[in-house]
Motif scaffolding. Structure first.
Motif, mmCIF file in Angstrom:
data_model
loop_
_atom_site.group_PDB
_atom_site.id
_atom_site.type_symbol
_atom_site.label_atom_id
_atom_site.label_comp_id
_atom_site.label_asym_id
_atom_site.label_seq_id
_atom_site.Cartn_x
_atom_site.Cartn_y
_atom_site.Cartn_z
ATOM 1 N N ARG A 191 94.818 -15.027 60.349
ATOM 2 C CA ARG A 191 95.247 -14.030 59.372
ATOM 3 C C ARG A 191 94.270 -13.967 58.189
ATOM 4 O O ARG A 191 93.906 -12.895 57.724
ATOM 5 C CB ARG A 191 96.651 -14.356 58.888
ATOM 6 C CG ARG A 191 97.167 -13.355 57.899
ATOM 7 C CD ARG A 191 98.565 -13.689 57.462
ATOM 8 N NE ARG A 191 98.930 -12.787 56.387
ATOM 9 C CZ ARG A 191 100.138 -12.438 56.096
ATOM 10 N NH1 ARG A 191 101.135 -12.921 56.784
ATOM 11 N NH2 ARG A 191 100.387 -11.623 55.115
ATOM 12 N N PHE A 192 93.854 -15.120 57.701
ATOM 13 C CA PHE A 192 92.907 -15.164 56.588
ATOM 14 C C PHE A 192 91.566 -14.548 56.989
ATOM 15 O O PHE A 192 90.955 -13.804 56.223
ATOM 16 C CB PHE A 192 92.721 -16.609 56.104
ATOM 17 C CG PHE A 192 91.826 -16.716 54.908
ATOM 18 C CD1 PHE A 192 92.208 -16.226 53.668
ATOM 19 C CD2 PHE A 192 90.577 -17.303 55.029
ATOM 20 C CE1 PHE A 192 91.366 -16.319 52.566
ATOM 21 C CE2 PHE A 192 89.724 -17.399 53.931
ATOM 22 C CZ PHE A 192 90.125 -16.906 52.698
ATOM 23 N N HIS A 244 91.045 -12.201 59.196
ATOM 24 C CA HIS A 244 91.218 -10.745 59.218
ATOM 25 C C HIS A 244 91.241 -10.169 57.804
ATOM 26 O O HIS A 244 90.686 -9.095 57.553
ATOM 27 C CB HIS A 244 92.477 -10.367 59.988
ATOM 28 C CG HIS A 244 92.311 -10.475 61.464
ATOM 29 N ND1 HIS A 244 91.699 -9.499 62.220
ATOM 30 C CD2 HIS A 244 92.658 -11.456 62.333
ATOM 31 C CE1 HIS A 244 91.678 -9.862 63.485
ATOM 32 N NE2 HIS A 244 92.253 -11.057 63.575
ATOM 33 N N LYS A 245 91.857 -10.881 56.874
ATOM 34 C CA LYS A 245 91.891 -10.409 55.485
ATOM 35 C C LYS A 245 90.495 -10.389 54.866
ATOM 36 O O LYS A 245 90.164 -9.481 54.109
ATOM 37 C CB LYS A 245 92.832 -11.276 54.649
ATOM 38 C CG LYS A 245 94.287 -10.969 54.880
ATOM 39 C CD LYS A 245 95.136 -11.711 53.870
ATOM 40 C CE LYS A 245 96.565 -11.321 54.041
ATOM 41 N NZ LYS A 245 96.955 -10.271 53.115
ATOM 42 N N GLN A 304 88.826 -7.363 56.200
ATOM 43 C CA GLN A 304 89.484 -6.173 55.680
ATOM 44 C C GLN A 304 88.989 -5.840 54.270
ATOM 45 O O GLN A 304 88.848 -4.670 53.919
ATOM 46 C CB GLN A 304 90.993 -6.377 55.676
ATOM 47 C CG GLN A 304 91.790 -5.149 55.334
ATOM 48 C CD GLN A 304 93.283 -5.418 55.413
ATOM 49 O OE1 GLN A 304 93.730 -6.552 55.231
ATOM 50 N NE2 GLN A 304 94.042 -4.388 55.685
ATOM 51 N N GLN A 305 88.671 -6.856 53.484
ATOM 52 C CA GLN A 305 88.160 -6.637 52.130
ATOM 53 C C GLN A 305 86.856 -5.841 52.146
ATOM 54 O O GLN A 305 86.550 -5.123 51.202
ATOM 55 C CB GLN A 305 87.922 -7.976 51.429
ATOM 56 C CG GLN A 305 89.176 -8.697 51.063
ATOM 57 C CD GLN A 305 88.900 -10.096 50.508
ATOM 58 O OE1 GLN A 305 87.759 -10.547 50.453
ATOM 59 N NE2 GLN A 305 89.954 -10.775 50.098
ATOM 60 N N THR A 355 86.819 -4.650 60.658
ATOM 61 C CA THR A 355 87.742 -5.430 61.475
ATOM 62 C C THR A 355 86.926 -6.498 62.180
ATOM 63 O O THR A 355 85.717 -6.334 62.372
ATOM 64 C CB THR A 355 88.460 -4.565 62.537
ATOM 65 O OG1 THR A 355 87.489 -4.085 63.467
ATOM 66 C CG2 THR A 355 89.212 -3.403 61.912
#
Length: 81
Positions: A4-5, A7-8, A11-12, A16
């Motif tokens: 999850r981290f 992907h974040k 995303q910033q 992707t």
């Protein structure tokens, strides 16, 4: 690091993880298509080498990224401009 981290983080930057990986694989394919070994492996062999199991999917992705087919890239070389 959690998935999850990861992907974040991507995303910033408006990316992707999958898109970044695909871009890296296509870069390697574009480089390999210009090498002498490309004639031996062929376009499909190079695509498989970098994880593209489906030749038509690879050709579409390559054309989208580089504006020409993998075969044209191989034959004509990297476009200038």
């Amino acid at each position: 690091m959690s998935v999850r981290f990861l992907h974040k983080l991507f995303q910033q930057d408006g990316l992707t993880v999958g898109g970044w990986i695909r871009t890296q694989r296509l870069k390697r394919c574009s480089r390999d298509l210009l090498r002498p070994m490309a004639a031996e492996l062929g376009v499909a062999g190079i695509a498989r080498r970098w994880g593209f199991a489906n030749s038509s999917h690879f050709s579409r992705a390559f054309r989208t990224a580089y504006g020409m087919s993998p075969r044209d890239w191989q034959t004509d070389g990297k476009p200038t401009g």
